[in-house]
Structure formats: structure tokens, C-alpha cells
Motif scaffolding. Structure first.
Motif, PDB file in Angstrom:
ATOM      1  N   LEU A   1      -7.461   0.735  -8.842  1.00  0.00           N
ATOM      2  CA  LEU A   1      -8.172   0.633  -7.567  1.00  0.00           C
ATOM      3  C   LEU A   1      -7.593  -0.485  -6.701  1.00  0.00           C
ATOM      4  O   LEU A   1      -7.414  -0.325  -5.490  1.00  0.00           O
ATOM      5  N   ARG A   2      -7.298  -1.620  -7.322  1.00  0.00           N
ATOM      6  CA  ARG A   2      -6.725  -2.742  -6.568  1.00  0.00           C
ATOM      7  C   ARG A   2      -5.324  -2.396  -6.080  1.00  0.00           C
ATOM      8  O   ARG A   2      -4.941  -2.734  -4.954  1.00  0.00           O
ATOM      9  N   LYS A   3      -4.559  -1.687  -6.908  1.00  0.00           N
ATOM     10  CA  LYS A   3      -3.215  -1.293  -6.518  1.00  0.00           C
ATOM     11  C   LYS A   3      -3.261  -0.294  -5.367  1.00  0.00           C
ATOM     12  O   LYS A   3      -2.466  -0.375  -4.422  1.00  0.00           O
ATOM     13  N   PHE A   4      -4.199   0.641  -5.427  1.00  0.00           N
ATOM     14  CA  PHE A   4      -4.338   1.617  -4.345  1.00  0.00           C
ATOM     15  C   PHE A   4      -4.747   0.926  -3.048  1.00  0.00           C
ATOM     16  O   PHE A   4      -4.223   1.237  -1.971  1.00  0.00           O
ATOM     17  N   GLU A   5      -5.661  -0.033  -3.129  1.00  0.00           N
ATOM     18  CA  GLU A   5      -6.103  -0.758  -1.938  1.00  0.00           C
ATOM     19  C   GLU A   5      -4.945  -1.542  -1.326  1.00  0.00           C
ATOM     20  O   GLU A   5      -4.814  -1.639  -0.101  1.00  0.00           O
ATOM     21  N   SER A   6      -4.056  -2.065  -2.177  1.00  0.00           N
ATOM     22  CA  SER A   6      -2.901  -2.799  -1.668  1.00  0.00           C
ATOM     23  C   SER A   6      -1.900  -1.867  -0.995  1.00  0.00           C
ATOM     24  O   SER A   6      -1.220  -2.262  -0.048  1.00  0.00           O
ATOM     25  N   GLU A   7      -1.796  -0.620  -1.511  1.00  0.00           N
ATOM     26  CA  GLU A   7      -0.828   0.325  -0.953  1.00  0.00           C
ATOM     27  C   GLU A   7      -1.232   0.776   0.453  1.00  0.00           C
ATOM     28  O   GLU A   7      -0.377   0.978   1.316  1.00  0.00           O
ATOM     29  N   ILE A   8      -2.538   0.963   0.671  1.00  0.00           N
ATOM     30  CA  ILE A   8      -2.986   1.480   1.965  1.00  0.00           C
ATOM     31  C   ILE A   8      -3.302   0.365   2.958  1.00  0.00           C
ATOM     32  O   ILE A   8      -3.515   0.632   4.140  1.00  0.00           O
ATOM     33  N   ARG A   9      -3.331  -0.869   2.491  1.00  0.00           N
ATOM     34  CA  ARG A   9      -3.646  -1.993   3.379  1.00  0.00           C
ATOM     35  C   ARG A   9      -2.456  -2.320   4.270  1.00  0.00           C
ATOM     36  O   ARG A   9      -1.308  -2.348   3.818  1.00  0.00           O
TER      37      ARG A   9
END
Length: 258
Positions: free
Chosen positions: A33-41
Motif C-alpha cells: 500500500l505504501r509503495k502504491f501510494e508512492s508510485e501515484i504521488r
């Protein structure tokens, strides 16, 4: 967020890794989840200022859409070994009379020594003037590292320092002096909530790349082989062998009875 929603988000984010690698599916949910949030940020713009307005009126009174096109830049490997404050290398052209000459703009790098109150040591780091301004803006080196998102740090060194600081804070093992330890913890403990760190495991997985996460997951599975998922082929093989053995036992019993 349930498992199905998480899978749909991850399929959009990493189509190359999902779902062909079973190891990717076994990574911790909080890390994914944290990795996905970093990718779309979207990172904070450094080399350009986006226009807040969607439209502009030209001199003829015609409304035209605003094109917020960022400047193309890239981070060299040297940026991961220092703290550039989000600055990158820019490729472009310079006009010399009527000729366009290719040109590369590189940030001015200097070495500075910073003291980390949480890590309890001095660090010699390559940084830019913007990094120094941001450290002054956040009133300290540790405050800058902990308050800046890993996407805006744009440095493996910065993410590694942030991970080490979060581990020290969540474990409350900063220094041997109990009074000083409690004082430092009370000063920086709110960053655990800001970075959404609730356990030591989340702090240890914070900011890892996919390659580092793979290595960590493999090492953890080697330490606890019982937690590894059992492949279906082994389950089906065992079931077929049990059926064959049962058939042989029934035949032997039938022959012995006759």
C-alpha cells in the motif's frame, strides 16, 4: 481496503510484476500500500512552477487552456548517495545567436557535516543549496528527513536515513542515557503518526525498493520455512498417492479374505 481492491490497484501500478511472481504477492500488505501510494504521488515541483489557473485569456479575449508541462529532468546515480533536495539534472538547449547548442544543467554540489540527534552521529553528506535552505526551514536535519516524503527526498541515502530514524523511534532505543532518550523521543514521536508507522515491522519495510523487498522476504522465508505456502502440485501429488495406497490396501484385503 479489501484484498480484491488491493489487487486491482496493484495490477494498474505494477503490471510487469503482478500476478506472475508469487513472491510479489507474499509481500506485506502495508508495504504494498505504501509503495502504491508512492508510485501515484506527484513530487513537489522544483525546477518549474505550475499554474493554478486552468485557462488564460489572451490579448484577443479568447480563453485558452493552460498547459502545465513539467521540465524533463532525471536523477543520476550520484543523487542517491547525497541529498539534493529534490533537484535533478536538466537537459536542454542554449541559444547562441541563431544556433541551438545542447546543454546540461547540473546542481551545484557541496559537502556539509550534519548532526543527527536521533542517530547520535555526524554525517558527511553531499548536498545542494536548496537542501540547506530546507533544513533551515524545518529547523533541523532530523526534522527535514522525517517530515519530507520519500518521493520528494529523491535519494536512497535519505530514505535509508529516514528508515533508521523511524526504527530508533518506534523501538525507543536512541541512546543509553534514559533521560536524554526520553527527551529525544518526546521531540520526534509525532513523526511516527505522520509517516503512519505503527509497528517495528512497518518501520523495517519503510522505503524499500522492490529488489530490496524481494531479498528481505526471501531471507524471512528461509528463517521460517513453515510459513511458506504449499504449492498445489504437492497437495495433489499427496492426494493421488493416498488414493493409490488405499486402492492397493483394499485389493490386498480382498485377496486375503478370498
Amino acid at each position: 481496503m479489501n484484498k480484491l481492491q488491493l489487487e486491482k490497484l496493484l495490477e494498474k501500478c505494477w503490471p510487469k510484476h503482478w500476478p506472475y511472481e508469487p513472491l510479489f504477492r507474499r509481500l506485506p500488505k502495508h508495504y504494498l500500500l505504501r509503495k502504491f501510494e508512492s508510485e501515484i504521488r506527484k513530487p513537489i515541483p522544483v525546477h518549474w512552477k505550475p499554474d493554478v489557473n486552468l485557462y488564460k485569456i489572451d490579448k484577443y479575449g479568447v480563453r485558452k487552456p493552460v498547459n502545465n508541462q513539467p521540465i524533463i529532468s532525471f536523477s543520476p546515480p550520484a543523487a542517491d548517495k547525497g541529498l539534493w533536495g529534490g533537484e535533478e539534472v536538466i537537459k536542454g538547449y542554449k541559444t547562441n545567436r541563431y544556433i541551438r547548442i545542447p546543454y546540461v544543467w547540473v546542481p551545484t554540489i557541496s559537502q556539509r557535516i550534519y548532526c543527527s540527534e536521533i542517530l547520535q552521529k555526524h554525517l558527511l553528506i553531499q548536498c545542494t543549496q536548496r537542501t540547506e535552505d530546507l533544513i533551515d526551514k524545518f529547523f533541523g536535519f532530523d526534522h527535514y528527513i522525517l517530515q519530507t516524503h520519500e518521493i520528494d527526498l529523491k535519494s536512497r541515502l535519505g530514505v535509508s536515513l529516514k528508515r533508521s530514524m523511524l526504527i530508533k523511534l518506534i523501538t525507543k532505543q536512541i541512546t543509553e542515557d534514559k533521560n536524554l532518550n526520553e527527551k529525544i523521543y518526546q521531540t520526534y514521536q509525532h513523526y511516527l503518526k505522520i509517516n503512519d508507522i505503527n509497528s517495528v515491522e512497518e518501520a523495517e519495510w519503510f522505503g524499500l525498493t522492490l529488489e530490496e523487498a524481494y531479498e528481505k522476504q526471501i531471507s524471512l522465508e528461509k528463517q521460517n520455512p513453515k510459513n511458506l505456502p504449499n504449492p498445489f502440485k504437492n497437495i495433489y501429488k499427496r492426494e493421488i498417492l493416498e488414493k493409490i495406497l488405499n486402492i492397493q490396501d483394499s485389493k490386498e484385503k480382498y485377496i486375503a479374505s478370498n
